[in-house]
Scaffold this active site. Structure first.
Site, PDB file in Angstrom:
ATOM      1  N   SER A  32       0.810  -1.215   0.067  1.00 57.04           N
ATOM      2  CA  SER A  32      -0.111   0.001  -0.057  1.00 57.04           C
ATOM      3  C   SER A  32       0.992   1.130   0.137  1.00 57.04           C
ATOM      4  CB  SER A  32      -0.854   0.036   1.047  1.00 57.04           C
ATOM      5  OG  SER A  32      -0.193   0.160   2.575  1.00 57.04           O
ATOM      6  N   HIS A 165     -39.480  24.677 -10.546  1.00 53.41           N
ATOM      7  CA  HIS A 165     -39.705  23.644 -11.663  1.00 53.41           C
ATOM      8  C   HIS A 165     -38.782  24.231 -13.014  1.00 53.41           C
ATOM      9  CE1 HIS A 165     -43.228  21.892  -9.459  1.00 53.41           C
ATOM     10  NE2 HIS A 165     -43.274  23.304  -9.067  1.00 53.41           N
ATOM     11  N   SER A 286     -13.489  24.563 -28.789  1.00 55.28           N
ATOM     12  CA  SER A 286     -13.845  23.411 -29.324  1.00 55.28           C
ATOM     13  C   SER A 286     -12.763  23.274 -30.486  1.00 55.28           C
ATOM     14  CB  SER A 286     -15.130  23.295 -29.731  1.00 55.28           C
ATOM     15  OG  SER A 286     -15.325  22.308 -30.991  1.00 55.28           O
ATOM     16  N   LYS A 292     -17.600  27.823 -30.216  1.00 63.74           N
ATOM     17  CA  LYS A 292     -17.880  27.453 -28.929  1.00 63.74           C
ATOM     18  C   LYS A 292     -17.015  27.877 -27.705  1.00 63.74           C
ATOM     19  CE  LYS A 292     -19.691  23.298 -28.623  1.00 63.74           C
ATOM     20  NZ  LYS A 292     -20.999  23.134 -27.799  1.00 63.74           N
ATOM     21  N   GLU A 299     -18.617  21.829 -15.544  1.00 65.08           N
ATOM     22  CA  GLU A 299     -19.034  20.722 -15.922  1.00 65.08           C
ATOM     23  C   GLU A 299     -18.488  19.577 -15.077  1.00 65.08           C
ATOM     24  OE1 GLU A 299     -19.995  19.972 -20.290  1.00 65.08           O
ATOM     25  OE2 GLU A 299     -18.996  21.957 -20.116  1.00 65.08           O
ATOM     26  N   LYS A 334      -7.902   4.101   2.564  1.00 65.49           N
ATOM     27  CA  LYS A 334      -7.431   5.357   2.138  1.00 65.49           C
ATOM     28  C   LYS A 334      -7.368   5.804   0.835  1.00 65.49           C
ATOM     29  CE  LYS A 334      -4.224   4.063   5.595  1.00 65.49           C
ATOM     30  NZ  LYS A 334      -4.752   2.610   5.241  1.00 65.49           N
TER      31      LYS A 334
HETATM   32  N1  ARG Z   1      -1.130  -0.478   6.029  1.00 64.59           N
HETATM   33  C1  ARG Z   1      -2.236  -1.119   7.056  1.00 64.59           C
HETATM   34  C2  ARG Z   1      -3.290  -0.305   6.920  1.00 64.59           C
HETATM   35  O1  ARG Z   1      -3.029   0.695   6.509  1.00 64.59           O
HETATM   36  C3  ARG Z   1      -1.246  -0.897   8.503  1.00 64.59           C
HETATM   37  C4  ARG Z   1      -2.215  -1.485   9.530  1.00 64.59           C
HETATM   38  C5  ARG Z   1      -1.514  -3.006   9.338  1.00 64.59           C
HETATM   39  N2  ARG Z   1      -1.871  -3.870  10.499  1.00 64.59           N
HETATM   40  C6  ARG Z   1      -2.034  -5.138  10.272  1.00 64.59           C
HETATM   41  N3  ARG Z   1      -2.223  -5.545  11.422  1.00 64.59           N
HETATM   42  N4  ARG Z   1      -1.536  -5.848   9.425  1.00 64.59           N
HETATM   43  O2  ARG Z   1      -4.265  -0.883   7.313  1.00 64.59           O
END
Ligand code: ARG
Length: 467
Positions: A32, A165, A286, A292, A299, A334
């Site tokens: 990640s 409306h 355009s 245009k 938008e 995230k």
């Molecule tokens: N990269 C993990 C997350 O965002 C961190 C936490 C990991 N914890 C674990 N017990 N593997 O969730």
């Protein structure tokens, strides 16, 4: 994925129990760092506070603490100057920083993770990030409100049709129309502030899920990281992502408001409406049609709700049905938050820019404000006030007047007194004073109404609130 899948055994962070490296696919789904590297500043801040606390509590020596703090400072330097090695092999931001710390300061690095788990570490990092995101949204909303207030003040008396409306309903002023958005964005801002106040409890010290046997001081770390207090349940601390859901909810409602204003801008700048003009700064041409001038920014703001509400849906489904406490599912928290944040950030900035940029066609709007028998309600109200008719009867007479004007192809104010008296003999000249759009708006002096003075009063009230 790792450039170097063959790491000598024992160098992985949990190498103690594992004999083989993970499959490449395991790494691919697990990694990640590409996403959570955005938490680096929060991660360093959290680690500094944690190390300081461990030292104060006598859990680690001051020599180790100094080495750790110096190492973390060096890492910050490396990240800001671009030399920090972000490595897939270390999975996420937390282990990348810890691994680098070990390279920089040696075995003392291993003491930083005392009385801490990645579970409370990621929880505190992400909370701090989302807390900043709330503050950022509030600041951007305030800037957008200021742009709207400035326009509303200039156009407190500029006539435009008010719609229901999307049909002409009653004349309003452009200032009044814009002030409606000031109210919406004010509520959005307060939603971000409420969410921030609720999320401002510190999960650090919950450790993996059950708390810690070390004599940690959670009040100290909470204070050092700007939280009001530590969270009260270690289990909840590591498994809660409500704070992110609240941020996304507030962002979604805000994006709804942005999409409505964006849509109005799109409509206003069509040649058919011709209510307003956006400069070259916020339009595109355009490649084929030279005439245009497209409101692309509006938008795109209108469309960003797709990502933002999508993010709320995404995280809601990630969290649904998760048993306590932490599960790796939560690493999927995230991407939607970062994506929604970026979309909201751009949308709020672009909208503030467009509001400052847009120039209404005052004549066209005024002309349109008078079309569509928009002062029919004023006629009915006059009949009630001047002739003491019941409103229902006044409504009926007015309907007949509209029918008459429509048949003759004229506006209500163009009907002769004779015409009007054929519908109700007691009508006199005084009626013409209420049939113009400017008289109509000037008469609506009730609190929150469209009368220019009332609009100015609301502008002043908001300027006071925001200063
Ligand atoms: N990269 C993990 C997350 O965002 C961190 C936490 C990991 N914890 C674990 N017990 N593997 O969730």
């Amino acid at each position: 994925m790792s450039d170097d899948p063959v790491v000598p055994k024992g160098q992985d962070i949990w190498g103690g129990r594992f004999e083989r490296r993970p499959a490449e696919l395991m790494q691919a789904i697990n990694v990640s760092i590409g996403v959570d590297r955005r938490l680096w500043a929060q991660d360093l801040r959290g680690s500094r506070a944690h190390a300081a606390m461990l030292s104060r509590q006598g859990v680690i020596t001051s020599a180790d603490t100094t080495a750790i703090q110096d190492g973390l400072a060096k890492i910050e330097q490396e990240i800001t100057d671009g030399s920090f090695p972000f490595r897939d092999q270390y999975e996420d931001i937390h282990m990348n920083i810890e691994a680098r710390l070990a390279e920089l300061i040696g075995p003392a690095a291993g003491r930083l993770h005392t009385a801490r788990s990645r579970n409370d570490q990621v929880a505190v990092d992400f909370r701090m990030w989302v807390r900043d995101a709330c503050d950022h949204a509030v600041a951007q909303l305030t800037a957008l409100q200021h742009a709207l207030l400035d326009k509303a003040e200039v156009h407190a008396a500029t006539l435009m049709p008010g719609f229901t409306h999307l049909q002409p309903a009653q004349p309003v002023t452009l200032g009044h129309h814009l002030m409606a958005y000031v109210e919406m964005f004010g509520r959005d801002s307060s939603r971000f502030q409420d969410a921030r106040a609720r999320m401002n409890e510190c999960p650090l010290g919950a450790a993996a899920l059950a708390g810690s046997p070390f004599p940690i001081d959670r009040d100290f770390t909470a204070g050092a990281l700007g939280f009001d207090r530590p969270t009260a349940s270690s289990l909840d601390s590591v498994s809660d992502r409500d704070f992110a859901l609240e941020y996304l909810s507030a962002a979604s409602i805000c994006a709804v408001h942005l999409s409505r204003l964006a849509e109005e801008i799109v409509i206003w700048v069509t040649p058919q409406f011709g209510f307003a003009h956006l400069s070259d700064a916020f339009t595109t041409g355009s490649s084929i049609m030279p005439q245009k001038r497209n409101p692309d920014a509006a938008e795109l703001v209108r469309a960003k709700i797709g990502r933002i509400f999508g993010a709320l849906t995404s995280l809601t489904l990630v969290m649904k049905g998760l048993p306590l406490a932490y599960a790796k599912d939560m690493q999927e928290d995230k991407p939607p938050v970062f994506d929604a944040h970026d979309a909201l950030d751009l949308s709020l900035a672009a909208m503030a820019g467009m509001v400052a940029d847009i120039e209404p066609d005052i004549e066209r709007m005024a002309q349109s404000a008078g079309s569509g028998f928009s002062t029919a309600t004023d006629l009915a109200d006059w009949l009630v006030r001047a002739l003491d008719l019941p409103f229902r009867q006044a409504h009926h007479i007015t309907g007949a007047a509209v029918k008459r004007a429509e048949a003759m192809g004229v506006g209500l104010a163009d009907l002769s007194l004779q015409e009007l008296q054929s519908l109700e003999p007691r009508i006199d000249h005084g009626v013409y004073a209420v049939l113009s759009p400017s008289a109509s708006v000037a008469s609506r002096t009730s609190y929150g109404g469209t009368a220019p003075d009332e609009v100015r009063r609301q502008v002043a009230r908001w300027k006071g609130l925001l200063s």
